[in-house]
Design a protein around this motif. Structure first.
Motif, PDB file in Angstrom:
ATOM      1  N   ALA A 215       0.832  -1.209   0.000  1.00  0.00           N
ATOM      2  CA  ALA A 215       0.000   0.000   0.000  1.00  0.00           C
ATOM      3  C   ALA A 215       0.868   1.262   0.000  1.00  0.00           C
ATOM      4  N   ASP A 216       1.882   1.303   0.858  1.00  0.00           N
ATOM      5  CA  ASP A 216       2.768   2.476   0.912  1.00  0.00           C
ATOM      6  C   ASP A 216       3.498   2.691  -0.407  1.00  0.00           C
ATOM      7  N   THR A 217       3.963   1.605  -1.000  1.00  0.00           N
ATOM      8  CA  THR A 217       4.713   1.721  -2.250  1.00  0.00           C
ATOM      9  C   THR A 217       3.807   2.135  -3.399  1.00  0.00           C
ATOM     10  N   LEU A 218       2.579   1.633  -3.429  1.00  0.00           N
ATOM     11  CA  LEU A 218       1.633   2.101  -4.449  1.00  0.00           C
ATOM     12  C   LEU A 218       1.393   3.600  -4.310  1.00  0.00           C
ATOM     13  N   CYS A 219       1.296   4.089  -3.084  1.00  0.00           N
ATOM     14  CA  CYS A 219       1.143   5.536  -2.862  1.00  0.00           C
ATOM     15  C   CYS A 219       2.358   6.293  -3.369  1.00  0.00           C
ATOM     16  N   ASP A 220       3.539   5.750  -3.147  1.00  0.00           N
ATOM     17  CA  ASP A 220       4.764   6.377  -3.659  1.00  0.00           C
ATOM     18  C   ASP A 220       4.744   6.452  -5.186  1.00  0.00           C
ATOM     19  N   ILE A 221       4.268   5.378  -5.822  1.00  0.00           N
ATOM     20  CA  ILE A 221       4.183   5.362  -7.286  1.00  0.00           C
ATOM     21  C   ILE A 221       3.157   6.388  -7.763  1.00  0.00           C
ATOM     22  N   VAL A 222       2.021   6.465  -7.089  1.00  0.00           N
ATOM     23  CA  VAL A 222       0.997   7.461  -7.437  1.00  0.00           C
ATOM     24  C   VAL A 222       1.602   8.862  -7.414  1.00  0.00           C
ATOM     25  N   LYS A 223       2.331   9.174  -6.343  1.00  0.00           N
ATOM     26  CA  LYS A 223       2.941  10.502  -6.214  1.00  0.00           C
ATOM     27  C   LYS A 223       4.002  10.736  -7.288  1.00  0.00           C
ATOM     28  N   ALA A 224       4.873   9.747  -7.506  1.00  0.00           N
ATOM     29  CA  ALA A 224       5.952   9.894  -8.489  1.00  0.00           C
ATOM     30  C   ALA A 224       5.414  10.071  -9.906  1.00  0.00           C
TER      31      ALA A 224
END
Length: 144
Positions: A95-104
């Motif tokens: 979940a955290d990494t998907l959020c990081d990808i969304v932001k990037a």
């Protein structure tokens, strides 16, 4: 923020249905898709220097395997979808990494399946979809 949809993809049956939904959504909205696969990786291990070296080697092998077995085939499948598609492959908490990808990526939304390959751990610690719905910086669509 661009008109990009990040799709959490793990190769499961649910992920295929989620991807089909996201392609239809992208076509309707004139959006592009980022197919995101996250390999679960816990930083909470206490390892010796030799174990860390071995773990780093395994990590590279796992990334290569995921690229060939999961992302490669799905990217080939999407070539003629009529939707611009890119991919993201990362290690971390899903979940955290998907959020990081969304932001990037500057994505405007994220689409995930209600169930995936997480099995027993999701029953104990909570599902990726549930966690993502709570922490995502953009709207989350959870596909049944």
């Amino acid at each position: 923020m661009s008109n990009k949809i990040v799709v959490g993809y793990d190769g499961s049956e649910s992920a295929h249905a989620t991807l089909d939904f996201a392609v239809g959504l992208a076509k309707a909205q004139g959006a592009s898709i980022v197919v995101a696969h996250v390999l679960e990786w816990s930083p909470y291990s206490f390892l010796t220097p030799n174990e860390l070296e071995e773990r780093h080697k395994r990590r590279g092998e796992e990334l290569d395997r995921a690229e060939k077995a999961i992302l490669g085939p799905v990217m080939k499948k999407l070539e003629n979808s009529g939707v611009p598609v890119t991919k993201a492959l990362r290690y971390g908490g899903i979940a955290d990494t998907l959020c990081d990808i969304v932001k990037a990526e500057g994505a405007s939304q994220v689409v995930v399946g209600r169930t995936g390959n997480s099995g027993l751990s999701s029953r104990i610690f909570g599902s990726v979809a549930g966690s993502l719905a709570q922490i995502s910086p953009v709207p989350v669509t959870i596909v049944p």
